[in-house]
Scaffold this motif. Structure first.
Motif, PDB file in Angstrom:
ATOM      1  N   ILE A 140      30.905  -9.757   2.945  1.00  0.00           N
ATOM      2  CA  ILE A 140      30.195  -9.067   3.891  1.00  0.00           C
ATOM      3  C   ILE A 140      30.893  -7.828   4.462  1.00  0.00           C
ATOM      4  N   ASP A 141      32.368  -8.329   4.501  1.00  0.00           N
ATOM      5  CA  ASP A 141      33.274  -6.996   5.238  1.00  0.00           C
ATOM      6  C   ASP A 141      33.718  -6.166   4.138  1.00  0.00           C
ATOM      7  N   ASN A 142      33.260  -6.272   2.865  1.00  0.00           N
ATOM      8  CA  ASN A 142      33.711  -5.309   1.630  1.00  0.00           C
ATOM      9  C   ASN A 142      32.591  -4.188   1.857  1.00  0.00           C
ATOM     10  N   SER A 143      33.093  -2.978   2.181  1.00  0.00           N
ATOM     11  CA  SER A 143      32.310  -1.710   2.376  1.00  0.00           C
ATOM     12  C   SER A 143      31.709  -1.153   1.114  1.00  0.00           C
ATOM     13  N   ALA A 144      31.836  -1.719   0.061  1.00  0.00           N
ATOM     14  CA  ALA A 144      31.522  -1.060  -1.227  1.00  0.00           C
ATOM     15  C   ALA A 144      29.983  -0.737  -1.091  1.00  0.00           C
ATOM     16  N   GLY A 145      29.615   0.357  -1.723  1.00  0.00           N
ATOM     17  CA  GLY A 145      28.371   0.863  -1.523  1.00  0.00           C
ATOM     18  C   GLY A 145      27.183  -0.228  -2.542  1.00  0.00           C
ATOM     19  N   ARG A 146      26.154  -0.474  -1.735  1.00  0.00           N
ATOM     20  CA  ARG A 146      25.199  -1.598  -2.010  1.00  0.00           C
ATOM     21  C   ARG A 146      24.080  -0.959  -2.617  1.00  0.00           C
ATOM     22  N   TYR A 147      23.943   0.430  -2.731  1.00  0.00           N
ATOM     23  CA  TYR A 147      22.565   0.989  -3.273  1.00  0.00           C
ATOM     24  C   TYR A 147      22.618   1.233  -4.658  1.00  0.00           C
ATOM     25  N   LEU A 192      16.967   4.771 -12.566  1.00  0.00           N
ATOM     26  CA  LEU A 192      16.083   3.569 -12.414  1.00  0.00           C
ATOM     27  C   LEU A 192      16.432   2.378 -13.536  1.00  0.00           C
ATOM     28  N   GLN A 193      16.820   3.039 -14.792  1.00  0.00           N
ATOM     29  CA  GLN A 193      17.527   2.111 -15.617  1.00  0.00           C
ATOM     30  C   GLN A 193      18.524   1.101 -15.089  1.00  0.00           C
ATOM     31  N   GLN A 194      19.682   1.665 -14.391  1.00  0.00           N
ATOM     32  CA  GLN A 194      20.556   0.869 -13.521  1.00  0.00           C
ATOM     33  C   GLN A 194      20.045   0.076 -12.406  1.00  0.00           C
ATOM     34  N   ASN A 252      17.784  -7.571 -12.958  1.00  0.00           N
ATOM     35  CA  ASN A 252      17.525  -8.646 -13.951  1.00  0.00           C
ATOM     36  C   ASN A 252      18.736  -9.172 -14.809  1.00  0.00           C
ATOM     37  N   ARG A 253      20.045  -8.881 -13.457  1.00  0.00           N
ATOM     38  CA  ARG A 253      21.176  -9.510 -14.178  1.00  0.00           C
ATOM     39  C   ARG A 253      21.182 -10.918 -14.603  1.00  0.00           C
ATOM     40  N   PHE A 254      20.310 -11.836 -14.038  1.00  0.00           N
ATOM     41  CA  PHE A 254      20.619 -13.246 -14.427  1.00  0.00           C
ATOM     42  C   PHE A 254      19.579 -13.595 -15.378  1.00  0.00           C
TER      43      PHE A 254
END
Length: 574
Positions: free
Chosen positions: A508-515, A562-564, A570-572
């Motif tokens: 949660i402290d990782n500021s990487a983009g989440r969009y 959209l594809q990304q 559906n990664r899993f």
């Protein structure tokens, strides 16, 4: 609504109503032939007609609040856990009864009174004209929708969703052949790649042989509007947050309870729920607690049986509480506070514990008079029939704030017990909500939750107290419910895997983009991008708005985006 959409809606409503009226008349005619009794057939007809009208009125109220029609889930929720979830006062029942009488009953009584005049007017020619017009409206509603869908007329497409149980025609391939369909970069994407074959986790979980045994106190408030997290409305939580990490830009995984809780415990979208249920998988987090010998107990205000959280989340945990005594959410919230305090008093350092407390009062928005003094003016009870786009929301919002204020007081009692029991230096404390609660902030006449994926229904406060010595801090980068499990497993349980092996989240402290944030379930899910919200349904229809729910052109969404997003969702799956 544009003028063409308004005209379309009127014609579609007439045509759609004609279908239901025709079905009722056929039942009447069949009964009249079989029983040879016009009176009996008429009575049955009236019962069915009034019942259908009542259903449509109920559906209209549900759709006004939540933007979906009455379905099996709503019926199951109301009759299964309705007394726990919904709170209606006497005057609301009376108002609804008057609406039923005026809209559903009186017209039929009037029709019986003027029946002789109707018979004089309705000759064969006029009946044929009326039926012909209704059939024409029916045809227009379906053909018009097919054209509008192909031409991407969003206003007409949206107006069609208002009609209950209306499944209009789409014929994009045909329309494309005759030159009507608009070329669309995102057309043809497969949104649901579900299968029964899960690939979860992507790699075996690796963790050390021994690890510190932190206690975990997990407090969740149902339907928490983030603007009420302050020193006035939530003084106890606000004061506690000064010695913890507060994440000011935190988003739930869903705008409803089931999806919000699922994302919180699994780190995955609610679209995986059915597959996990079939595979009988419980959260990795809970599995580890069980394997490490934690004393696990839950304290739910609303029942944990509908939705079945006791099976989805805690299937491996014996003897958990699934119900709490009390006639109202107010009584049950008070009760679970007492139960949780008693549980904490029994704990010692010989065995770690996990306690999950789930408060319901801000969701119910109903509280005794003596607890409504803090914020005034306040409604006595929620009057959902009065909610309109131009209403002054202050009395309703103050009623809600009074509920949040009381919940804060209860949570303060629990936190005080943690400190008095000398447990705080070894206890991880999480305080958050399952989802947000909207009060028409976007001026689109949305109230409550489960109806859209805007910030007001997804954004919630999130407080994390870390006993390992991290400095208190306010974090403004975006975080989500998908980050909760990765943070606990990697930070406190020593899991060495990349968080992407078992969740969509990060530490949660990782500021990487989440969009984009993946939200929703299998029927209606969406992707929240930085500047837009994309909502899809099970047949692949796509709606694009900005973050304030204003419609924007579908062309603003690129195919690669959209594809990304779909690949992330559906990664899993294998």
């Amino acid at each position: 609504m544009t003028l063409p959409a308004s005209l379309y809606f009127i014609l579609a409503a007439i045509g759609h109503s004609f279908l239901f009226a025709s079905a009722l008349y056929l039942i009447y005619a069949l009964l009249a032939v079989l029983t040879r009794s016009v009176k009996f057939s008429t009575v049955i007809y009236l019962i069915l007609a009034i019942g259908l009208q009542v259903l449509f009125i109920l559906d209209g109220l549900v759709f006004t609040l939540y933007r979906f029609h009455i379905n099996g889930f709503v019926i199951d929720l109301f009759f299964g856990a309705g007394t726990d979830v919904f709170v209606f006062d006497f005057w609301l029942y009376l108002k609804f009864a008057l609406i039923i009488i005026s809209v559903a009953v009186l017209p039929y009584c009037l029709a019986l009174l003027i029946r002789p005049y109707i018979y004089r007017y309705l000759n064969k020619k006029r009946i044929v004209a009326i039926v012909g017009f209704a059939v024409s409206c029916l045809v227009v509603s379906h053909v018009g929708h097919a054209v509008a869908s192909a031409a991407r007329n969003m206003s007409i497409e949206r107006s069609a969703t208002v009609l209950p149980y209306f499944y209009p025609l789409t014929a994009n391939s045909l329309m494309k052949k005759i030159g009507i369909a608009v070329d669309d970069e995102i057309e043809g994407h497969t949104f649901n790649l579900r299968s029964a074959n899960l690939n979860y986790p992507l790699h075996p979980i690796e963790k050390p042989d021994s690890l510190p045994s932190y206690n975990i106190l997990h407090i969740v408030i149902d339907s928490w509007n983030p603007t009420t997290f302050d020193s006035i409305t939530t003084p106890e939580i606000h004061q506690f947050s000064k010695q913890a990490a507060y994440y000011s830009n935190h988003f739930s995984s869903h705008c409803g309870t089931s999806g919000g809780i699922f994302g919180m415990f699994f780190g995955l979208p609610f679209s995986y729920q059915k597959d996990f249920e079939i595979a009988q998988l419980s959260p990795l987090f809970i599995d580890m607690l069980v394997n490490e010998g934690y004393n696990i107990q839950v304290f739910p205000s609303a029942t944990f049986e509908k939705p079945p959280f006791h099976k989805r989340i805690f299937r491996r945990v014996p003897h958990i509480n699934t119900k709490t005594e009390g006639k109202t959410p107010f009584e049950r919230d008070n009760k679970i506070t007492e139960m949780a305090i008693d549980f904490l008093k029994e704990q010692n350092r010989s065995k770690p514990f996990y306690a999950f407390i789930f408060y319901d009062l801000p969701h119910a928005i109903s509280i005794p008079e003596e607890c409504r003094a803090k914020f005034q003016p306040s409604w006595d009870e929620p009057d959902y029939l009065a909610l309109k786009n131009d209403i002054d929301r202050t009395p309703f919002f103050n009623l809600y704030k009074n509920c949040v204020y009381h919940t804060d007081n209860l949570i303060g009692q629990v936190l005080k017990q943690v400190e008095e029991s000398d447990l705080l230096d070894n206890t991880i404390v999480i305080i958050t909500a399952d989802h947000g609660q909207e009060f028409n902030e976007n001026k689109k006449n949305y109230w409550g939750h489960t109806s859209n994926f805007s910030d007001w229904q997804l954004k919630v406060p999130f407080i994390l107290f870390d006993p390992s010595g991290r400095n208190p801090q306010v974090y403004n980068h975006m975080t989500t419910h998908y980050d909760i499990i990765p943070t606990i497993l990697s930070r406190y349980f020593g899991v060495k895997n990349s968080t992407s092996d078992y969740s969509l989240g990060y530490d949660i402290d990782n500021s990487a983009g989440r969009y984009p944030i993946v939200v929703g379930d299998n029927n209606t899910f969406g992707f929240v991008f930085e500047d837009k919200i994309v909502t899809t349904n099970e047949v692949g229809s796509v709606k694009v708005t900005d973050r304030q729910l204003n419609p924007i052109p579908r062309s603003s969404l690129k195919s690669v985006e959209l594809q990304q997003a779909i690949e992330i969702k559906n990664r899993f799956y294998k």
